[in-house]
Scaffold this motif. Structure first.
Motif, PDB file in Angstrom:
ATOM      1  N   ARG A 288       0.790  -1.162  -0.078  1.00 29.37           N
ATOM      2  CA  ARG A 288      -0.105   0.012   0.028  1.00 29.37           C
ATOM      3  C   ARG A 288       0.751   1.258  -0.102  1.00 29.37           C
ATOM      4  NH1 ARG A 288      -4.075  -1.713   4.861  1.00 29.37           N
ATOM      5  NH2 ARG A 288      -4.932  -3.635   3.935  1.00 29.37           N
ATOM      6  N   HIS A 289       2.015   1.048   0.634  1.00 33.13           N
ATOM      7  CA  HIS A 289       2.802   2.375   0.630  1.00 33.13           C
ATOM      8  C   HIS A 289       4.307   1.936   0.149  1.00 33.13           C
ATOM      9  CE1 HIS A 289       0.152   1.956   4.266  1.00 33.13           C
ATOM     10  NE2 HIS A 289      -0.062   3.439   4.093  1.00 33.13           N
ATOM     11  N   LYS A 290       5.230   3.210  -0.021  1.00 38.78           N
ATOM     12  CA  LYS A 290       6.376   2.870  -0.258  1.00 38.78           C
ATOM     13  C   LYS A 290       7.060   2.416   1.169  1.00 38.78           C
ATOM     14  CE  LYS A 290      10.820   4.822  -0.758  1.00 38.78           C
ATOM     15  NZ  LYS A 290      11.472   4.713  -1.928  1.00 38.78           N
ATOM     16  N   VAL A 291       7.595   1.250   0.924  1.00 40.40           N
ATOM     17  CA  VAL A 291       8.247   0.752   2.242  1.00 40.40           C
ATOM     18  C   VAL A 291       9.652   0.488   2.121  1.00 40.40           C
ATOM     19  CG1 VAL A 291       7.897  -1.514   3.604  1.00 40.40           C
ATOM     20  CG2 VAL A 291       5.969  -0.684   2.534  1.00 40.40           C
ATOM     21  N   TYR A 292      10.544   0.611   2.938  1.00 47.58           N
ATOM     22  CA  TYR A 292      11.700   0.659   2.845  1.00 47.58           C
ATOM     23  C   TYR A 292      12.362   0.271   4.311  1.00 47.58           C
ATOM     24  CZ  TYR A 292      12.555   5.501   3.668  1.00 47.58           C
ATOM     25  OH  TYR A 292      12.692   6.909   3.853  1.00 47.58           O
ATOM     26  N   SER A 293      13.481  -0.386   4.115  1.00 46.92           N
ATOM     27  CA  SER A 293      14.298  -0.730   5.192  1.00 46.92           C
ATOM     28  C   SER A 293      15.158   0.522   5.928  1.00 46.92           C
ATOM     29  CB  SER A 293      14.957  -2.327   5.145  1.00 46.92           C
ATOM     30  OG  SER A 293      15.967  -2.058   4.246  1.00 46.92           O
ATOM     31  N   ALA A 294      15.453   0.466   7.018  1.00 44.56           N
ATOM     32  CA  ALA A 294      16.100   1.521   7.588  1.00 44.56           C
ATOM     33  C   ALA A 294      17.477   1.836   7.075  1.00 44.56           C
ATOM     34  CB  ALA A 294      16.208   1.480   9.278  1.00 44.56           C
ATOM     35  N   ASP A 295      18.400   0.717   6.599  1.00 42.40           N
ATOM     36  CA  ASP A 295      19.497   0.926   5.923  1.00 42.40           C
ATOM     37  C   ASP A 295      19.595   1.480   4.667  1.00 42.40           C
ATOM     38  OD1 ASP A 295      18.324  -1.132   4.780  1.00 42.40           O
ATOM     39  OD2 ASP A 295      20.062  -2.604   4.838  1.00 42.40           O
ATOM     40  N   TYR A 296      18.416   1.650   4.041  1.00 41.18           N
ATOM     41  CA  TYR A 296      18.403   2.958   3.035  1.00 41.18           C
ATOM     42  C   TYR A 296      18.882   4.013   2.987  1.00 41.18           C
ATOM     43  CZ  TYR A 296      16.048   5.286  -0.833  1.00 41.18           C
ATOM     44  OH  TYR A 296      15.737   5.963  -2.138  1.00 41.18           O
TER      45      TYR A 296
ATOM     46  N   VAL B 200      23.430  -8.624  -8.779  1.00 40.26           N
ATOM     47  CA  VAL B 200      22.886  -7.627  -7.998  1.00 40.26           C
ATOM     48  C   VAL B 200      21.332  -7.595  -8.212  1.00 40.26           C
ATOM     49  CG1 VAL B 200      22.446  -4.858  -8.053  1.00 40.26           C
ATOM     50  CG2 VAL B 200      24.766  -5.922  -8.727  1.00 40.26           C
ATOM     51  N   VAL B 201      20.786  -8.112  -9.144  1.00 35.44           N
ATOM     52  CA  VAL B 201      19.123  -8.277  -9.329  1.00 35.44           C
ATOM     53  C   VAL B 201      18.948  -9.266  -8.312  1.00 35.44           C
ATOM     54  CG1 VAL B 201      17.661  -8.923 -11.056  1.00 35.44           C
ATOM     55  CG2 VAL B 201      19.222  -7.204 -11.665  1.00 35.44           C
ATOM     56  N   ALA B 202      19.493 -10.289  -8.193  1.00 35.10           N
ATOM     57  CA  ALA B 202      19.280 -11.390  -7.255  1.00 35.10           C
ATOM     58  C   ALA B 202      19.381 -10.923  -5.828  1.00 35.10           C
ATOM     59  CB  ALA B 202      20.118 -12.670  -7.328  1.00 35.10           C
ATOM     60  N   THR B 203      20.430 -10.011  -5.458  1.00 36.61           N
ATOM     61  CA  THR B 203      20.384  -9.475  -3.966  1.00 36.61           C
ATOM     62  C   THR B 203      19.179  -8.713  -3.850  1.00 36.61           C
ATOM     63  OG1 THR B 203      22.730  -9.547  -4.252  1.00 36.61           O
ATOM     64  CG2 THR B 203      21.753  -8.179  -2.740  1.00 36.61           C
ATOM     65  N   LEU B 204      18.731  -7.839  -4.947  1.00 35.42           N
ATOM     66  CA  LEU B 204      17.571  -7.009  -4.550  1.00 35.42           C
ATOM     67  C   LEU B 204      16.432  -7.886  -4.180  1.00 35.42           C
ATOM     68  CD1 LEU B 204      18.327  -4.108  -6.954  1.00 35.42           C
ATOM     69  CD2 LEU B 204      18.335  -4.034  -4.518  1.00 35.42           C
ATOM     70  N   ALA B 205      16.265  -9.018  -5.227  1.00 34.32           N
ATOM     71  CA  ALA B 205      15.154  -9.620  -5.238  1.00 34.32           C
ATOM     72  C   ALA B 205      15.201 -10.391  -3.740  1.00 34.32           C
ATOM     73  CB  ALA B 205      14.998 -10.551  -6.172  1.00 34.32           C
ATOM     74  N   ALA B 206      16.151 -10.924  -3.373  1.00 33.39           N
ATOM     75  CA  ALA B 206      16.096 -11.620  -1.983  1.00 33.39           C
ATOM     76  C   ALA B 206      15.950 -10.773  -0.759  1.00 33.39           C
ATOM     77  CB  ALA B 206      17.489 -12.346  -1.620  1.00 33.39           C
ATOM     78  N   GLN B 207      16.363  -9.544  -0.873  1.00 36.09           N
ATOM     79  CA  GLN B 207      16.160  -8.447   0.347  1.00 36.09           C
ATOM     80  C   GLN B 207      14.623  -8.348   0.038  1.00 36.09           C
ATOM     81  OE1 GLN B 207      18.779  -5.219  -0.813  1.00 36.09           O
ATOM     82  NE2 GLN B 207      20.196  -6.016   0.733  1.00 36.09           N
ATOM     83  N   ALA B 208      13.928  -8.041  -1.096  1.00 37.44           N
ATOM     84  CA  ALA B 208      12.486  -7.652  -0.962  1.00 37.44           C
ATOM     85  C   ALA B 208      11.707  -9.021  -0.605  1.00 37.44           C
ATOM     86  CB  ALA B 208      12.399  -7.511  -2.442  1.00 37.44           C
TER      87      ALA B 208
ATOM     88  N   THR C 196      23.305  -2.239  -1.453  1.00 34.56           N
ATOM     89  CA  THR C 196      21.809  -2.538  -1.680  1.00 34.56           C
ATOM     90  C   THR C 196      21.007  -2.430  -0.678  1.00 34.56           C
ATOM     91  OG1 THR C 196      22.175  -4.784  -1.312  1.00 34.56           O
ATOM     92  CG2 THR C 196      22.525  -4.174  -3.539  1.00 34.56           C
ATOM     93  N   SER C 197      19.850  -1.851  -0.593  1.00 40.25           N
ATOM     94  CA  SER C 197      18.821  -1.774   0.391  1.00 40.25           C
ATOM     95  C   SER C 197      17.639  -1.780  -0.199  1.00 40.25           C
ATOM     96  CB  SER C 197      19.292  -0.495   1.154  1.00 40.25           C
ATOM     97  OG  SER C 197      19.059   0.650   0.270  1.00 40.25           O
TER      98      SER C 197
END
Ligand SMILES: Cc1cc2nc3c(=O)[nH]c(=O)nc-3n(C[C@H](O)[C@H](O)[C@H](O)COP(=O)(O)OP(=O)(O)OC[C@H]3O[C@@H](n4cnc5c(N)ncnc54)[C@H](O)[C@@H]3O)c2cc1C
Length: 388
Positions: free
Chosen positions: A235-243, A287-295, A256-257
């Motif tokens: 529903r929102h933009k969601v991100y982790s604090a390390d961003y 890099v794409v795989a790392t982003l996908a795993a974090q998400a 990556t964050s």
């Protein structure tokens, strides 16, 4: 005070400069070597964020800019560029992270940002992973569709008399005193005006050099993943604090964050990586795989969702991570408006208003040059020791 201006670049920044300058009654010509919004503007997400900014000059511009995005929405039709005040949720992954988030939020609140502590993050985002200790919700965070936004601002500028030209800016036209009074295109045309705005984004350093006013703007590569369209899940933009730490970091290597958000079309955008590798266009599956795993760690349902495509772009950054906005102190007639790094969409209307204020010699739509002196080009020391 200028009555006419050539704006180099038809990305979001050039479009916002053209819109505000034309609204102030200036005679405006925009020139770009490619399509409207075809540079970095078409290569990112469209977040209009206060949440990721430390109190300081960038947050000041971001607050002005957010207000001007909503003014533009009222004037041009918010739907025409998918302006939405969807809010941002920043989540912590551990107790230490949560304390740091609360501390940042307190400082942002003191600077005028609205922030709400959230214990049960699933109440806001039901599909978030279990075990997240909490977060901070920023109701003022918003979103636009960047290319539609650039097109809408330029269309409005044209309705106010602006012209849009295609051409590669190759150099400056100067008068006898060395003042820049226009640009010369690679095709040999001259476009004349009282002032020239360098809104060439990541290529702002090179355009500055061609105008005789070099500044240091460098590329910071980023990858984004786009999922297949889904029923609304985020529903929102969601991100982790390390961003926030990654955005401000000056590390050379890959960072990556996780940033996850839904779009009106149903796709989910997953970002964001940051690397200083020049204009290297190589696709990096790792890099794409790392982003996908974090998400997937943040939103486990994503494990069953297809990625439709991945793309990359080059954020334009200055060494101190602040955009460069204002008259060049060496070359009369040149105004820089570039180096917005990962925040150029959010900061565009504020930049356009501030550039216009510099052009007309007085405050414009809440932008007062006296309040944004930290963004002036004079602060940049160029390689070789030249002070811009
Ligand atoms: C992965 C990624 C995610 C991002 N996410 C966000 C986000 O969520 N929110 C946000 O606010 N920002 C985000 N950004 C940053 C944002 O996209 C940029 O800050 C912004 O697009 C910069 O706009 P611009 O108009 O300065 O540059 P550009 O869009 O690159 O426009 C510059 C224009 O200048 C033209 N030009 C260059 N040289 C010449 C020349 N010699 N002659 C004529 N024309 C020339 C180019 O053709 C181009 O059209 C992201 C960026 C990336 C890469």
């Amino acid at each position: 005070m200028a009555a006419s201006v050539v704006v180099v670049g038809a990305g979001i920044i050039g479009a916002a400069c053209a819109f505000h300058a034309a609204s102030a009654g200036l005679d405006v010509t925009v020139v770009d070597r490619g399509p409207v919004g075809g540079g970095t503007t078409s290569r990112g997400e469209g977040n209009v964020l206060l949440s990721d900014k430390e109190p300081g000059p960038e947050l000041g511009l971001a607050r002005l800019s957010r207000a001007l995005w909503f003014e533009a929405g009222d004037e041009l039709g918010a739907d025409s560029f998918e302006l939405e005040a969807k809010g941002g949720l920043v989540v912590a992954t551990g107790p230490d992270g949560l304390a740091a988030l609360h501390e940042l939020a307190a400082r942002q609140e003191a600077a005028g940002v609205r922030a709400e502590r959230v214990d049960g993050v699933q109440e806001l985002e039901p599909h978030l992973a279990a075990g997240i200790p909490g977060g901070v919700y920023y109701p003022q965070d918003a979103q636009v569709q960047p290319v539609l936004a650039a097109a809408a601002l330029l269309r409005a500028a044209v309705a106010r008399g602006a012209r849009v030209r295609t051409g590669e800016v190759a150099g400056a036209v100067t008068d006898g005193g060395g003042r820049v009074v226009g640009v010369r295109t690679a095709g040999g045309d001259g476009l004349f005006a009282d002032a020239v705005v360098n809104a060439a984004g990541t290529w702002g350093g090179e355009v500055g050099r061609r105008l005789g006013a070099p500044i240091e703007v460098l590329p910071r590569r980023g990858f984004i993943l786009v999922t297949e369209p889904l029923a609304p899940m985020v529903r929102h933009k969601v991100y982790s604090a390390d961003y926030v730490a990654n955005v401000a970091s000056s590390e050379e290597g890959l960072e990556t964050s996780c940033v996850v958000e839904g779009t009106r079309g149903g796709t989910i955008l997953i970002g964001a990586s940051r690397e200083r590798v020049g204009f290297d266009t190589t696709m990096r599956p790792d890099v794409v795989a790392t982003l996908a795993a974090q998400a997937c760690r943040l939103f486990p349902f994503l494990r069953g969702v297809h990625v439709m495509r991945a793309y990359r772009g080059f954020r334009p950054y200055c060494p101190d991570h602040l955009p460069v906005i204002g008259p060049d102190p060496r070359v009369a007639g040149v105004i820089h408006a570039c180096g917005h790094e990962g925040a150029g969409i959010g900061l565009a209307p504020g930049t356009g208003a501030l550039v216009t204020a510099h052009l007309i010699g007085r405050a414009w739509r809440g932008a007062d040059p006296a309040e944004h002196t930290a963004l002036l080009p004079d602060r940049l020391v160029l390689p070789g020791g030249v002070r811009a």
